[in-house]
Design a protein around this motif. Structure first.
Motif, PDB file in Angstrom:
ATOM      1  N   LEU A  95       0.719  -1.288   0.121  1.00  0.00           N
ATOM      2  CA  LEU A  95       0.025   0.222  -0.076  1.00  0.00           C
ATOM      3  C   LEU A  95       1.153   1.099  -0.107  1.00  0.00           C
ATOM      4  N   ARG A  96       1.858   1.265   0.586  1.00  0.00           N
ATOM      5  CA  ARG A  96       2.802   2.314   0.793  1.00  0.00           C
ATOM      6  C   ARG A  96       3.598   2.730  -0.785  1.00  0.00           C
ATOM      7  N   LYS A  97       3.841   1.359  -1.274  1.00  0.00           N
ATOM      8  CA  LYS A  97       4.661   1.604  -2.581  1.00  0.00           C
ATOM      9  C   LYS A  97       3.643   1.999  -3.579  1.00  0.00           C
ATOM     10  N   TYR A  98       2.411   1.364  -3.630  1.00  0.00           N
ATOM     11  CA  TYR A  98       1.490   1.469  -4.558  1.00  0.00           C
ATOM     12  C   TYR A  98       0.972   3.036  -4.555  1.00  0.00           C
ATOM     13  N   SER A  99       0.509   3.749  -3.281  1.00  0.00           N
ATOM     14  CA  SER A  99       0.005   4.849  -3.218  1.00  0.00           C
ATOM     15  C   SER A  99       0.964   5.905  -3.841  1.00  0.00           C
ATOM     16  N   GLU A 100       2.318   5.777  -3.381  1.00  0.00           N
ATOM     17  CA  GLU A 100       3.224   6.806  -3.842  1.00  0.00           C
ATOM     18  C   GLU A 100       3.228   6.857  -5.484  1.00  0.00           C
ATOM     19  N   LEU A 101       3.281   5.504  -6.019  1.00  0.00           N
ATOM     20  CA  LEU A 101       2.973   5.495  -7.562  1.00  0.00           C
ATOM     21  C   LEU A 101       1.783   6.258  -8.051  1.00  0.00           C
ATOM     22  N   LEU A 102       0.901   6.345  -7.370  1.00  0.00           N
ATOM     23  CA  LEU A 102      -0.474   6.635  -7.679  1.00  0.00           C
ATOM     24  C   LEU A 102      -0.376   8.354  -7.461  1.00  0.00           C
ATOM     25  N   GLY A 103       0.440   8.839  -6.460  1.00  0.00           N
ATOM     26  CA  GLY A 103       0.286  10.084  -6.081  1.00  0.00           C
ATOM     27  C   GLY A 103      -0.793  10.388  -5.051  1.00  0.00           C
ATOM     28  N   ALA A 104      -1.110   9.378  -4.142  1.00  0.00           N
ATOM     29  CA  ALA A 104      -2.415   9.535  -3.398  1.00  0.00           C
ATOM     30  C   ALA A 104      -1.683   9.498  -1.832  1.00  0.00           C
ATOM     31  N   ILE A 105      -2.332  10.439  -1.228  1.00  0.00           N
ATOM     32  CA  ILE A 105      -2.026  10.726   0.216  1.00  0.00           C
ATOM     33  C   ILE A 105      -2.963  10.378   1.177  1.00  0.00           C
TER      34      ILE A 105
END
Length: 526
Positions: A95-105
């Motif tokens: 979730l940490r890696k995926y959210s950063e790829l998506l630009g989601a905070i």
């Protein structure tokens, strides 16, 4: 009111406010206020998670369950350590890696970009606001009970004192204040709980003497099935464990700890720290209630105050004051985490996504602080006349979060075929079944409403995803990047220029190290 009790309590409040002031000085932008700029290490993240997870439940509802049920309360404790550890170890890294790829905070933003669905962002935001407000009401309620017993104030005064302090440092420092104060509070909670437990157990005469006293009151108290055979079947016994573990995958204030880690691999270290601490913690705070029954006797109507009453039975005033600080720490660490969630959901996921998307960062932080004050006030008003016990409110909201967020979190990070249709069907249908079964008292095949909702959630997600169009090639490549270990090599995604650029940027961020990590731009603009 004893000065020896009041002095350490006031000192604690001043320390917490001081941390809030210092955290405010660390804020360099909007992302710092929302998720700490993704620069928190595993120790701080783990400590903050444990403190915010335990909540006011630790000193009110948990002991109350063991006061009524004896050793059968351990069924609830058995889910705590694996739930929190697996949340970091299984879900956290991806979730940490995926959210950063998506630009989601935020979690709703992650859902929108993962499934390319603004509708899903709105739905999850609404569910989050409702369930988080329920949790906040329970925290203010616990604060009122705790301070009224400790200092002889009325319930309303205790509620307002706890709420005012949490609101003050959360408004100042946002997520950073919530994380750093929760880390400090977690230490106070752990030490304070064990001081109480071991001194109280010594007063009883050890575990053997405790069992003898409980058996004399009701033989069922020393069995795993409970005094009224509440956990007499395997399914009844496993239900609390399943609920707690699934809730740990879905609690928004837990998953936000994953998003704020300084790098994805830190999740594995956080998993080990969390598992060790929770194993040592959960047993002690539940069994304080059983010891209270042995020392204070049966018949206390307000069962959620027995753990607090035990302080003054076995501790000198100064240590009782420290325990009061530890208990308030439990309440504050959860309340501040939920306040930040409410702020980010209302301001970031709804207002700035759909109403004023071009607002400057300074304005966003200012409006977020206003939201915090308004929402805290509204939930405190409801807590003045709460709809039930702390245990009832927390567990009901816990189950709702497990269904609405836990199932989609796991599927979205482990199943490439997950779709918007599956996620929406999962959330809406499972919550209808869960709430309806709970309110109407319907238990098909004897299943607890949560288990019924969980079955519906899984089936709805799988069927909804399979009957709808599968994700496009770009999202499938992004999924592969998000779940892979190590850095993100650009040559693994040559067929997708937009993703290749994104991967290069993320790889640069990872190489720069945690101190300078920042969120990259979104791959897919909503």
């Amino acid at each position: 009111m004893s000065l020896a009790v009041l002095a350490p309590f006031v000192l604690y409040l001043l320390v917490v406010l001081g941390i809030g002031v210092m955290s405010a000085r660390l804020i360099r932008g909007y992302e710092d206020f929302v998720i700490g700029g993704r620069r928190l290490g595993p120790a701080v993240s783990s400590g903050a998670l444990i403190a915010s997870y335990m909540s006011g439940y630790t000193y009110t509802a948990g002991p109350g369950v063991a006061y009524s049920g004896g050793w059968s309360a351990m069924w609830w404790a058995f889910g705590d350590a694996p739930g929190n550890a697996f949340s970091f170890g299984i879900l956290g890294r991806r979730l940490r890696k995926y959210s950063e790829l998506l630009g989601a905070i935020t979690l709703p933003e992650y859902y929108e970009k993962r499934f390319k669905s603004p509708t899903l962002r709105v739905i999850t935001s609404i569910v989050m606001i409702v369930t988080v407000c329920m949790y906040l009401i329970a925290q203010w309620q616990a604060s009122g009970k705790l301070l009224s017993v400790t200092f002889g104030t009325d319930y309303l005064t205790g509620l307002l004192i706890g709420g005012a302090v949490v609101l003050a440092y959360t408004v100042m420092g946002g997520y950073l204040a919530a994380a750093y104060t929760s880390f400090f509070q977690g230490i106070v909670m752990f030490v304070g709980t064990h001081v109480l437990f071991w001194l109280a157990l010594a007063r009883v005469g050890g575990l053997g003497a405790l069992n003898d006293r409980l058996a004399a009151i009701n033989p069922g108290l020393v069995t795993p099935w409970g005094p009224n055979n509440e956990y007499g079947t395997l399914l009844a016994a496993l239900t609390p464990i399943i609920l707690i573990i699934m809730g740990s995958f879905g609690l928004p204030h837990v998953t936000v700890r994953h998003l704020s880690l300084n790098n994805p691999d830190a999740a594995r270290k956080a998993m080990l720290i969390t598992a060790t601490a929770v194993v040592l913690f959960a047993f002690a705070y539940y069994m304080v209630g059983a010891i209270s029954l042995a020392l204070l006797g049966p018949g206390i109507a307000e069962v959620e105050t027995v753990g607090i009453r035990l302080w003054f039975e076995v501790l000198p005033p100064f240590l009782a004051g420290i325990l009061a600080a530890a208990a308030v720490a439990a309440i504050m660490s959860t309340a501040d985490a939920f306040l930040v969630l409410l702020i980010t959901t209302c301001a970031h996921d709804l207002l700035y996504r759909f109403v004023t998307p071009r607002a400057p960062q300074s304005q966003r932080i200012a409006v977020a602080r206003i939201f915090a004050a308004v929402l805290a006030a509204l939930t405190m008003v409801i807590a003045m006349d709460p709809p039930g016990l702390v245990f009832t409110i927390v567990i009901f909201a816990f189950g709702g979060m497990a269904l609405a967020f836990g199932v989609p979190n796991l599927f979205s990070t482990f199943w490439k075929r997950s779709t918007e249709t599956g996620a929406i069907a999962c959330i809406i249908l499972s919550l209808i079944v869960y709430v309806g079964s709970s309110v109407l008292g319907i238990r098909p095949l004897g299943l607890h409403p949560f288990l019924t909702g969980l079955i519906v959630a899984v089936l709805a997600f799988v069927i909804g995803s399979l009957v709808s169009k599968k994700p496009d090639a770009e999202m499938e490549k992004l999924f592969d990047l998000g779940v892979a270990y190590g850095p993100l090599p650009a040559d693994s995604i040559k067929g997708s220029p937009s993703l290749a650029v994104e991967a290069i940027e993320v790889e640069k961020v990872l190489k720069r190290g945690p101190a300078r990590t920042r969120t990259t731009q979104p791959v897919t603009q909503p």
